[in-house]
Structure formats: structure tokens, C-alpha cells
Design a protein around this motif. Sequence first.
Motif, mmCIF file in Angstrom:
data_model
loop_
_atom_site.group_PDB
_atom_site.id
_atom_site.type_symbol
_atom_site.label_atom_id
_atom_site.label_comp_id
_atom_site.label_asym_id
_atom_site.label_seq_id
_atom_site.Cartn_x
_atom_site.Cartn_y
_atom_site.Cartn_z
ATOM 1 N N VAL A 5 -13.915 -44.950 -39.501
ATOM 2 C CA VAL A 5 -14.274 -44.622 -38.113
ATOM 3 C C VAL A 5 -13.829 -43.198 -37.795
ATOM 4 N N SER A 6 -12.552 -42.902 -38.022
ATOM 5 C CA SER A 6 -12.057 -41.574 -37.637
ATOM 6 C C SER A 6 -12.444 -40.498 -38.648
ATOM 7 N N GLY A 7 -12.661 -40.867 -39.908
ATOM 8 C CA GLY A 7 -12.959 -39.882 -40.942
ATOM 9 C C GLY A 7 -14.225 -39.074 -40.690
ATOM 10 N N PRO A 8 -15.364 -39.744 -40.512
ATOM 11 C CA PRO A 8 -16.606 -38.994 -40.338
ATOM 12 C C PRO A 8 -16.577 -38.008 -39.170
ATOM 13 N N GLY A 9 -15.835 -38.303 -38.116
ATOM 14 C CA GLY A 9 -15.703 -37.362 -36.992
ATOM 15 C C GLY A 9 -15.016 -36.085 -37.439
ATOM 16 N N VAL A 10 -14.044 -36.227 -38.312
ATOM 17 C CA VAL A 10 -13.314 -35.072 -38.837
ATOM 18 C C VAL A 10 -14.259 -34.206 -39.663
ATOM 19 N N LEU A 11 -15.090 -34.879 -40.434
ATOM 20 C CA LEU A 11 -15.993 -34.128 -41.318
ATOM 21 C C LEU A 11 -16.976 -33.298 -40.503
ATOM 22 N N LYS A 12 -17.322 -33.815 -39.332
ATOM 23 C CA LYS A 12 -18.215 -33.071 -38.435
ATOM 24 C C LYS A 12 -17.539 -31.758 -38.013
ATOM 25 N N VAL A 13 -16.239 -31.825 -37.747
ATOM 26 C CA VAL A 13 -15.502 -30.618 -37.353
ATOM 27 C C VAL A 13 -15.509 -29.626 -38.512
ATOM 28 N N PHE A 14 -15.319 -30.141 -39.704
ATOM 29 C CA PHE A 14 -15.356 -29.272 -40.886
ATOM 30 C C PHE A 14 -16.680 -28.525 -40.965
ATOM 31 N N GLU A 15 -17.775 -29.275 -40.743
ATOM 32 C CA GLU A 15 -19.102 -28.650 -40.807
ATOM 33 C C GLU A 15 -19.216 -27.545 -39.775
ATOM 34 N N ARG A 16 -18.714 -27.823 -38.571
ATOM 35 C CA ARG A 16 -18.804 -26.827 -37.487
ATOM 36 C C ARG A 16 -18.018 -25.566 -37.825
ATOM 37 N N LEU A 17 -16.844 -25.763 -38.408
ATOM 38 C CA LEU A 17 -16.021 -24.605 -38.777
ATOM 39 C C LEU A 17 -16.738 -23.754 -39.824
ATOM 40 N N ARG A 18 -17.361 -24.430 -40.743
ATOM 41 C CA ARG A 18 -18.093 -23.699 -41.787
ATOM 42 C C ARG A 18 -19.217 -22.883 -41.172
ATOM 43 N N GLU A 19 -19.927 -23.506 -40.219
ATOM 44 C CA GLU A 19 -21.029 -22.788 -39.560
ATOM 45 C C GLU A 19 -20.529 -21.515 -38.894
ATOM 46 N N GLN A 20 -19.263 -21.578 -38.433
ATOM 47 C CA GLN A 20 -18.685 -20.397 -37.782
ATOM 48 C C GLN A 20 -18.080 -19.428 -38.798
ATOM 49 N N GLY A 21 -18.298 -19.696 -40.068
ATOM 50 C CA GLY A 21 -17.805 -18.802 -41.110
ATOM 51 C C GLY A 21 -16.324 -18.997 -41.431
ATOM 52 N N ILE A 22 -15.725 -20.084 -40.886
ATOM 53 C CA ILE A 22 -14.306 -20.337 -41.210
ATOM 54 C C ILE A 22 -14.262 -21.172 -42.492
ATOM 55 N N PRO A 23 -13.624 -20.648 -43.525
ATOM 56 C CA PRO A 23 -13.710 -21.354 -44.805
ATOM 57 C C PRO A 23 -12.832 -22.605 -44.847
ATOM 58 N N VAL A 24 -13.465 -23.743 -44.907
ATOM 59 C CA VAL A 24 -12.703 -24.973 -45.152
ATOM 60 C C VAL A 24 -13.268 -25.585 -46.427
ATOM 61 N N ASP A 25 -13.255 -24.770 -47.455
ATOM 62 C CA ASP A 25 -13.841 -25.233 -48.704
ATOM 63 C C ASP A 25 -12.847 -26.018 -49.545
ATOM 64 N N ARG A 26 -11.621 -26.078 -49.113
ATOM 65 C CA ARG A 26 -10.673 -26.925 -49.849
ATOM 66 C C ARG A 26 -9.642 -27.488 -48.871
ATOM 67 N N LEU A 27 -9.044 -28.577 -49.279
ATOM 68 C CA LEU A 27 -7.967 -29.151 -48.479
ATOM 69 C C LEU A 27 -6.668 -28.528 -48.964
ATOM 70 N N LYS A 28 -5.692 -28.521 -48.102
ATOM 71 C CA LYS A 28 -4.398 -27.957 -48.480
ATOM 72 C C LYS A 28 -3.843 -28.680 -49.719
ATOM 73 N N ASP A 29 -3.933 -30.025 -49.703
ATOM 74 C CA ASP A 29 -3.418 -30.777 -50.835
ATOM 75 C C ASP A 29 -4.116 -32.135 -50.929
ATOM 76 N N PRO A 30 -5.240 -32.178 -51.685
ATOM 77 C CA PRO A 30 -6.009 -33.433 -51.748
ATOM 78 C C PRO A 30 -5.187 -34.606 -52.273
ATOM 79 N N SER A 31 -4.118 -34.322 -53.017
ATOM 80 C CA SER A 31 -3.344 -35.446 -53.560
ATOM 81 C C SER A 31 -2.579 -36.170 -52.455
ATOM 82 N N LYS A 32 -2.497 -35.527 -51.294
ATOM 83 C CA LYS A 32 -1.777 -36.176 -50.185
ATOM 84 C C LYS A 32 -2.727 -36.904 -49.227
ATOM 85 N N VAL A 33 -3.988 -36.930 -49.573
ATOM 86 C CA VAL A 33 -4.983 -37.566 -48.700
ATOM 87 C C VAL A 33 -5.537 -38.801 -49.397
#
Length: 403
Positions: A5-33
Amino acid sequence: MVHDVSGPGVLKVFERLREQGIPVDRLKDPSKVWVAEDHFVPSADKISAENIVKLSNFTREYGIEKHFRAGQGIVHVIGPQMGITLPGTTIVCGDSHTSTHGAFGALALGIGTSEVEHVLASQTLWLERPEPFEVVVTGKRGPTITAKDVILSIIRNIGTAGGTGTVIEYRGSGISDMSMEQRMTVCNMSIEAGARAGLIAPDEKTFRYLRGRRYTPEDYEEMVDAWRRDLTTDSGATFAKSYTIHTDEIAPQVSWGTNPAMTCDVTQSVPIPVDRVFIGSCTNARLEDLIDAARAARGRRVAPGVDAMVVPGSQDVKRQAEEMGLDRVFRDAGFEWRESGCSMCLGMNPDILEPGQRCASTSNRNFEGRQGAGGRTHLVSPVMAAAAAVSGHFVDVREMDLN
Ligand SMILES: CC(C)[C@H](C(=O)O)[C@@H](O)C(=O)O
Ligand code: SF4
């Protein structure tokens, strides 16, 4: 932790940031997610299927290894069981019942969508410092008085806003007496008392519980040494608030209203036949809960006109219960034995009440329409729920011949 439920909403924010040219091409630490698909299970409708596809793309794209699929269980049951939840860690999720993990001495908080996104990108979070609130649990519980009765009594007494702005630390002999699963039931409902989180200092039971689980760290014993030393309640610690409850005075609880503080003793006026019984949720669907419920179900039959189901909190719980023959006990009594997930806890999947139906539920929220529009929820412990199923109405389990 990320769920469907909460995950897909977060991904939408990621998409928006990318559209604004803010690079969220990686997570800080995927092993912690890590990710779980639990709320929309069984995932029969379009949104849920879409959400699950989004989560799959997310874990693939960002290299997240721990992805628990639909049917594997509820995020708050899986985490501790897999040894992912550890003392002294900070755990966040876009889910209010993240407080469950506080039973292990973790600071476990439910957070909002944009905060989740911030954590994924930075592994940090800006927080107002909550006040410490001690809830002291003393005395010896009667044999049929469960952790659920304890936490419902606490909420009934301090109110749904009693913990506002605080983190509750549960302590006292009534807490150290409890098993880890019982402690999780208590911490789970901290949020229903308005607290930011609830926690319990880890002890030998905690360390034993986590030893040898699938994701328990290799240097676990060294960690335990440090936790034994550091994660205790400081002597002379001061708390902004304090509340003491004596468990020998507690009776089995039944909620009658539309928030968890609207609860009374079963000996007060609890009317009503029940139509449905739901034994499940991250509050009360662990192995011990099912063992407890089976005590009232064994050798009996679900009352005519009652529709009862058991939804184990995770696939592991389900398997362990089946190894003990509990599935047979419930099935023979006429309960449905289901696959794991949030199910009828929240009415976001096909498991819902019909208008006008009353449900004895082992979940944590009785808000209006929570389990389906027009339905009424009565929060109880697993043994109380099973007893209601076989009796057709609420009964005082202290007077019942339990197996
Ligand atoms: C869907 C989710 C965000 C929600 C929560 O935050 O708790 C749910 O788990 C609940 O129990 O109401
Ligand atoms: S079982 Fe219920 S309370 Fe727990 S996470 Fe799922 S919906 Fe929320």
C-alpha cells in the motif's frame, strides 16, 4: 520496510523527482530495504495487481534482495521471524503498526510517504524528539488473560490520545513475564494509544528468539554482548509520563465502540451475537495466538450462522501450525483456514464484512467501516474470538472449559 500500500506511493515520488532532473537512480543502501506484499492479499483487483507489479519493478531496478511475495505474510510478522528486526536499530515503514518491532528494543516508527522516500534515498530521517512515557505492567495475569487484554486495558485507561507525542516504554514484571509474541501484541497497539512508537528493553528472551533465524547477522553473539550492556533501562531514568497497570485485576476485554479505547470487561454489558469471527492480523496471528485460539475451538463446532476464519500471520506461522495439527482443529470445528496476509483486518481486499454484520476480531482497529462499510468490529484476544465463534456470542473464557 516497504509494503504494497505505502510502497507504490513512494515510487510515484521517485518518478516525480526524476522528472525534475533530481537523480534517484540508486538507493542509499538497498541491503537495508525489504519489501512485503500483504495488504491487498488475496490480490484480486486491478489496483492491487498493479501495485504488486510496481513493487517487483522496484526491487529489480534497485537491487533489493528481500522481497516477500503475496501469501508469505504480514510485514510485521515476517520481520521478527526472519531475524531482520534487531534490537537497537531504527526501523521505519509507511505503516502505523511498525510499532510492533519495538518489542525487540528497536525504535520502530510508522512514517509518511515522503519520509519513506527520504529514507530510501538517504538512510536518514528528521524527527521531532518524542517524550518518553513509561507504562509499568505489574502482577500476574490469569491463565486466560492475554497480552491483548493487557494492551486493550491500557488504551482504555490512558485513552487513544494518551500517548500523543511520546514513545512508550513498557516495563515491569508483567512485561518480562511475556513471551516475545505477546510483547509484539502489546507494542503493536501502541499507535492506538496515540504514541509514536512503543518499545521494550531486550532481554535474554529477545536474544534467544532472534538467534539462528534466516537473516540473523553472523556476528550476532557480539551484538548480543553489546545489547546486554547498552540496551537496558537506565537506573534513575526519568519519564515525562508514567502509568501503572496491575494485570491481576484485568478481565477479558471486548471493544464495543469505534475506537480501541471504547472497550469494556466481558462481564459488563456486552450484548450481541456475532456474525463473523476473524482470527488474524499483525496483532494476533502468530503461532502462540493460534495455539490460544485452538484451546476454545478444539472439539467444538462454530455456532450456526457464524462465519469464522483463521488467517495465519505468515507462511511460516501457517506451516508451524499445520505441523502441530492446528489447521485440523480449526477445520474440524468449521473455521476456514486461509493463506497469510492482512485479510479482513482492513477491508482493502475481498475479505470484508457485509453491512450490519458484527465481527469478533483479533485485529487492532475497530474504526467505523474498518472491516467493510456498515460492519462492526469488536476487538478481542484470540481465545475470546474462538470462544465467540463456537458460542455464537461473546463469552467469558474464564468460565469456559478450555482444552
Ligand atoms: C495501509 C497502511 C498504510 C495502514 C497503516 O498505516 O497502518 C494499515 O496497515 C492499517 O493497519 O491501517
Ligand atoms: S494486519 Fe492490519 S494492522 Fe497489520 S499491517 Fe495489515 S492492515 Fe495494518
